[in-house]
Design an enzyme around this catalytic site. Structure first.
Site, short mmCIF file in Angstrom:
data_model
loop_
_atom_site.label_atom_id
_atom_site.label_comp_id
_atom_site.label_asym_id
_atom_site.label_seq_id
_atom_site.Cartn_x
_atom_site.Cartn_y
_atom_site.Cartn_z
N GLY A 147 0.76 -1.25 0.00
CA GLY A 147 0.00 0.00 0.00
C GLY A 147 0.79 1.30 0.00
O GLY A 147 0.21 2.36 0.19
N SER A 148 2.10 1.23 -0.26
CA SER A 148 2.86 2.49 -0.16
C SER A 148 2.52 3.46 -1.30
O SER A 148 2.48 4.67 -1.08
CB SER A 148 4.37 2.23 -0.08
N TRP A 149 2.26 2.94 -2.51
CA TRP A 149 1.86 3.86 -3.60
C TRP A 149 0.50 4.48 -3.26
O TRP A 149 0.26 5.65 -3.53
CB TRP A 149 1.77 3.11 -4.95
N ASP B 123 -8.27 -10.44 -8.51
CA ASP B 123 -7.27 -10.76 -9.54
C ASP B 123 -7.57 -9.93 -10.78
O ASP B 123 -8.58 -10.14 -11.45
CB ASP B 123 -7.33 -12.26 -9.86
N PHE B 124 -6.67 -8.99 -11.08
CA PHE B 124 -6.94 -8.05 -12.16
C PHE B 124 -6.62 -8.61 -13.54
O PHE B 124 -6.73 -7.91 -14.54
CB PHE B 124 -6.19 -6.73 -11.91
N ASP C 167 1.63 -1.03 -10.43
CA ASP C 167 2.93 -1.58 -10.01
C ASP C 167 2.79 -3.11 -9.96
O ASP C 167 3.56 -3.79 -9.30
CB ASP C 167 3.27 -1.01 -8.62
N LYS D 1 4.43 -0.45 -14.44
CA LYS D 1 5.73 -1.11 -14.37
C LYS D 1 5.85 -2.19 -15.44
O LYS D 1 4.90 -2.89 -15.74
CB LYS D 1 5.88 -1.77 -13.00
C1 LIG Z 1 5.54 -4.78 -6.23
S1 LIG Z 1 4.03 -5.15 -5.45
C2 LIG Z 1 3.25 -3.58 -5.39
C3 LIG Z 1 3.77 -2.68 -4.30
C4 LIG Z 1 2.89 -1.47 -4.13
N1 LIG Z 1 2.97 -0.58 -5.27
C5 LIG Z 1 3.29 -0.66 -2.91
O1 LIG Z 1 3.88 0.39 -3.08
O2 LIG Z 1 2.99 -1.07 -1.79
C6 LIG Z 1 3.17 -5.94 -6.76
C7 LIG Z 1 1.74 -6.31 -6.41
O3 LIG Z 1 1.08 -6.73 -7.59
C8 LIG Z 1 0.08 -7.62 -7.19
N2 LIG Z 1 -0.44 -8.39 -8.33
C9 LIG Z 1 0.23 -9.22 -9.13
N3 LIG Z 1 -0.59 -9.78 -10.02
C10 LIG Z 1 -1.82 -9.27 -9.78
C11 LIG Z 1 -3.11 -9.48 -10.36
N4 LIG Z 1 -3.28 -10.33 -11.37
N5 LIG Z 1 -4.16 -8.81 -9.87
C12 LIG Z 1 -4.00 -7.95 -8.83
N6 LIG Z 1 -2.81 -7.72 -8.23
C13 LIG Z 1 -1.73 -8.38 -8.69
C14 LIG Z 1 0.79 -8.51 -6.18
O4 LIG Z 1 -0.14 -9.18 -5.36
C15 LIG Z 1 1.65 -7.49 -5.43
O5 LIG Z 1 1.03 -7.08 -4.25
#
Ligand SMILES: C[S@@+](CC[C@H](N)C(=O)[O-])C[C@H]1O[C@@H](n2cnc3c(N)ncnc32)[C@H](O)[C@@H]1O
Length: 249
Positions: free
Chosen positions: A83-85, A128-129, A153, A193
């Site tokens: 959740g930082s973003w 799940d996106f 991200d 990203k």
């Molecule tokens: C690098 S982390 C994000 C960190 C976040 N931006 C922060 O600042 O806290 C990547 C995130 O993408 C999510 N993710 C990956 N595939 C996904 C999907 N298909 N649907 C939703 N979220 C997904 C992961 O669960 C993970 O929490």
């Protein structure tokens, strides 16, 4: 019979050895991860500023350069956990109403994992996106509201097979682009990203059809040994939709 017994013993020894080697490898990489975390100034800074992880500084730095976050905006944060973003987006858009002299923004945070509540943000966890169904649910939640900025991200959990992992992140990028095209206001922006590779110029070319300008960013807070980069697409041109009379508009 004797032969098959010795074969079983040899197989057992082999699998024990394989298990041990795997444990040692994991231990080594956890130790490397720990020492890298301890030496990382952004990890310390994240604790000081109360951000959930060091990634906050990537968005802060890109925003400092590109000026994409403003009070009053509607922002969607895809792959938001932990959740930082989202924390940065809430602060910059004033979504928590902390500054009563500025317009209040809206921030929607989405992840397939559980995101703990963040004041000022609407959280959609366990989503799940990579499914169109998820896009429809978020569009419904927006209730016709157009979005100023879509952030993504999202990153798949690494399988260790480079090509496979790359294909999966590219799939997520196209999902973010598709979704952004449906919800972004004209002249809105998209920041997402990607992992560097031959697919990036193709992504840039595809984005060029929908956005006025495309820029690749690598903030200092993004580790230099990581192939991650961020693509900022600015100035959404809009998409043609079928009209009721069968024409496109
Ligand atoms: C690098 S982390 C994000 C960190 C976040 N931006 C922060 O600042 O806290 C990547 C995130 O993408 C999510 N993710 C990956 N595939 C996904 C999907 N298909 N649907 C939703 N979220 C997904 C992961 O669960 C993970 O929490």
């Amino acid at each position: 019979m004797q032969l098959s017994n010795s074969l079983i013993c040899r197989n057992l020894n082999f699998s024990r050895m394989f298990f041990l080697v795997n444990c040692l490898k994991r231990l080594k990489s956890s130790q490397q991860w720990l020492s890298r975390q301890n030496a990382d100034p952004y990890v310390e800074k994240a604790k000081i500023y109360n951000y959930r992880c060091r990634s906050a500084f990537k968005l802060l730095e890109m925003n400092e350069k590109a000026k994409i976050l403003f009070p009053g905006q509607t922002v969607i944060d895809l792959g938001a956990c932990p959740g930082s973003w989202t924390q940065v987006a809430v602060q910059k858009t004033n979504a928590d109403g902390a500054d009563s002299s500025k317009p209040k923004g809206t921030v929607l945070a989405i992840d397939k994992l559980q995101i703990f509540p963040i004041e000022g943000a609407t959280i959609m966890s366990n989503m799940d996106f990579s499914t169109i169904d998820a896009h429809d649910k978020v569009i419904q939640a927006l209730n016709g509201m157009k979005v100023d900025l879509v952030l993504s991200d999202m990153a798949p959990s690494a399988t260790g097979v480079r090509e496979l992992d790359k294909d999966r992140i590219i799939g997520l990028c196209y999902m973010a682009i598709r979704f952004a095209a449906l919800v972004t206001r004209i002249d809105g922006n998209l920041l997402f990203k990607v992992w560097d590779g031959k697919e990036v110029p193709i992504l840039e070319m595809d984005l060029g059809r929908f956005y006025k300008s495309i820029k690749i960013m690598k903030p200092k807070a993004s580790r230099s040994d990581s192939s991650e980069k961020f693509i900022l697409a600015r100035g959404f041109r809009g998409i043609q939709r079928p009209l009721e009379n069968g024409r496109w508009g």
